[in-house]
Design a protein around this motif. Sequence first.
Motif, mmCIF file in Angstrom:
data_model
loop_
_atom_site.group_PDB
_atom_site.id
_atom_site.type_symbol
_atom_site.label_atom_id
_atom_site.label_comp_id
_atom_site.label_asym_id
_atom_site.label_seq_id
_atom_site.Cartn_x
_atom_site.Cartn_y
_atom_site.Cartn_z
ATOM 1 N N GLY A 186 -2.965 12.077 -6.655
ATOM 2 C CA GLY A 186 -3.032 10.831 -5.904
ATOM 3 C C GLY A 186 -4.453 10.444 -5.588
ATOM 4 O O GLY A 186 -5.392 11.173 -5.902
ATOM 5 N N SER A 187 -4.631 9.313 -4.987
ATOM 6 C CA SER A 187 -3.501 8.516 -4.550
ATOM 7 C C SER A 187 -2.966 7.560 -5.611
ATOM 8 O O SER A 187 -1.898 6.988 -5.462
ATOM 9 N N ILE A 236 -2.495 14.224 -3.645
ATOM 10 C CA ILE A 236 -1.340 14.862 -4.281
ATOM 11 C C ILE A 236 -0.424 13.862 -4.978
ATOM 12 O O ILE A 236 0.032 14.084 -6.085
ATOM 13 N N GLY A 237 -0.133 12.738 -4.314
ATOM 14 C CA GLY A 237 0.673 11.691 -4.939
ATOM 15 C C GLY A 237 2.127 11.648 -4.524
ATOM 16 O O GLY A 237 2.911 10.881 -5.086
ATOM 17 N N ILE A 238 2.518 12.436 -3.525
ATOM 18 C CA ILE A 238 3.898 12.403 -3.030
ATOM 19 C C ILE A 238 4.090 11.161 -2.157
ATOM 20 O O ILE A 238 3.257 10.835 -1.313
ATOM 21 N N ASN A 239 5.206 10.455 -2.388
ATOM 22 C CA ASN A 239 5.527 9.292 -1.565
ATOM 23 C C ASN A 239 6.991 9.366 -1.144
ATOM 24 O O ASN A 239 7.887 9.276 -1.985
ATOM 25 N N PRO A 240 7.255 9.530 0.172
ATOM 26 C CA PRO A 240 8.637 9.667 0.632
ATOM 27 C C PRO A 240 9.401 8.349 0.662
ATOM 28 O O PRO A 240 10.630 8.351 0.801
ATOM 29 N N HIS A 241 8.697 7.213 0.556
ATOM 30 C CA HIS A 241 9.342 5.906 0.628
ATOM 31 C C HIS A 241 9.859 5.423 -0.720
ATOM 32 O O HIS A 241 10.952 4.852 -0.817
ATOM 33 N N TYR A 242 9.087 5.625 -1.768
ATOM 34 C CA TYR A 242 9.411 5.067 -3.090
ATOM 35 C C TYR A 242 9.641 6.147 -4.151
ATOM 36 O O TYR A 242 9.835 5.829 -5.315
ATOM 37 N N MET A 268 2.001 4.824 -5.166
ATOM 38 C CA MET A 268 0.792 5.505 -4.701
ATOM 39 C C MET A 268 1.117 6.315 -3.465
ATOM 40 O O MET A 268 2.160 6.145 -2.838
ATOM 41 N N THR A 269 0.231 7.215 -3.108
ATOM 42 C CA THR A 269 0.320 7.847 -1.799
ATOM 43 C C THR A 269 0.228 6.758 -0.737
ATOM 44 O O THR A 269 -0.590 5.851 -0.839
ATOM 45 N N ALA A 296 0.823 -1.215 0.000
ATOM 46 C CA ALA A 296 0.000 0.000 0.000
ATOM 47 C C ALA A 296 0.857 1.266 0.000
ATOM 48 O O ALA A 296 0.533 2.255 0.651
ATOM 49 N N GLY A 297 1.972 1.219 -0.721
ATOM 50 C CA GLY A 297 2.841 2.382 -0.814
ATOM 51 C C GLY A 297 3.571 2.714 0.470
ATOM 52 O O GLY A 297 4.099 3.819 0.620
#
Length: 449
Positions: free
Chosen positions: A156-157, A133-139, A125-126, A91-92
């Motif tokens: 997003g998501s 918004i769609g920002i993902n700090p992990h990937y 995904m978020t 799940a992102g």
Amino acid sequence: MPYTPTLASLADDLENGRTSARKLVDECIARIADPAGEGQRVFIHVDKDAAIEAAEAMDRLRKAKAAPSRFAGIPVSIKDLFDIKGQVTRAGSRALDDSPPAQADATAVARLRRAGFIVIGRTNMTEFAYSGIGINPHYGTPKSVWQRSVGHVPGGSSSGAAVSIADGMAHGALGTDTGGSCRIPAAFNGIVGFKPTQRRVPLDGGVPLSSTLDSFGPLARSVSCCAILDAVLADEPVMPLRPRPIKGMRLAVPTTVVLDDLDDAVAQTFDRALEKLSREGALIERIEVPGFLDIGVMNAKGGFSAAESYAWHRFLIASKGDIYDPRVAVRILRGEGMSAADYVDLINARRSLIARTEKRIAPYDALVLPTTANTPPRIPDLTADKAFTTQNMRALRNPSLINMIDGCAISIPAQRDGEVPVGLMLAAAGGSDRRIFELAAGMERAIRV
């Protein structure tokens, strides 16, 4: 150049031997692997070997005239929210890294496979689907197609889902939509995204955000592509889509909430689309929808998403909260302060909202409104939490209204070539899915001229 094949054109090419499933898969894999592209940020996992094996199997079945459908062999991407047998559903997030592999495909995934679509990989995904918004700090954060050298958010998501379609890394995408998560990234990337009536597509096998508001829907390059995928997901026959003539369409533009605080480009593009529809003979009326004013009050304590996500996350976030994206965690934790009475009040208020709004919009074929109030913000401009929150709420505001009234909706591109992506949304009460597809198919080209 935009990548434009539709599911219908690809099916024709497969049927007539102009391409093969293996060739389609190889092309998608090459685009994903292109170091100059967004593939590394679009996909969390690429199922290369399994996709090639499935493609070769579909080619053999087609040669034997035993293909499960005319779309068999076309690669699709799957949002990382869905179970795929033998894979970990993250799940992102990184908080689910140690979860066991799924024992079975989610029903939505299984239905796509049954029709012969090939899963090319899992899209970014978020985290836990909790942002528009769609920002993902992990990937990492895949960039919108708009001014890629600058770097704008993808929406997003279902961020990776949208970019996978826009960049030709897949030819259809499975996403989810709780408050706009199919429609927002579609609008920000110049493609089509559909939110079905929730009850039409089973929710099992997907990590929930809000069991009340979640729906599973497609993203694709055209209205007809989304209609095909939607039929497969809903386990309905794939029927030819008959576009409705614009002349005589009865369309309502809500003046309550949805036209507030629009970016100039959104307002101008939306007005131009309305003018075109009116010239073509659509009957357009501006109406108040009082129920839309109630939704902000209903969500003041976090709404269904906070309450229901907290119920699902409360043990995981207690043990691994430090791994969560802080912007996601803070929204989930709003649900901790909601009481059972708050939740029951919310259920009752929504029941009233749906009844009143359905009555208000019944005389019209559809509501027509901007998909989002904003155009895709620049990624560097959202480093501050206040800026992020402001733009996130502007992206979510309009599409989330339709989830709250248990409706169905589609976002279609309204911008002209070279302009910033802007989505035009058609929406109606739950159960009106086919009508929405017919209306959208009738206008999708006209509004961009």
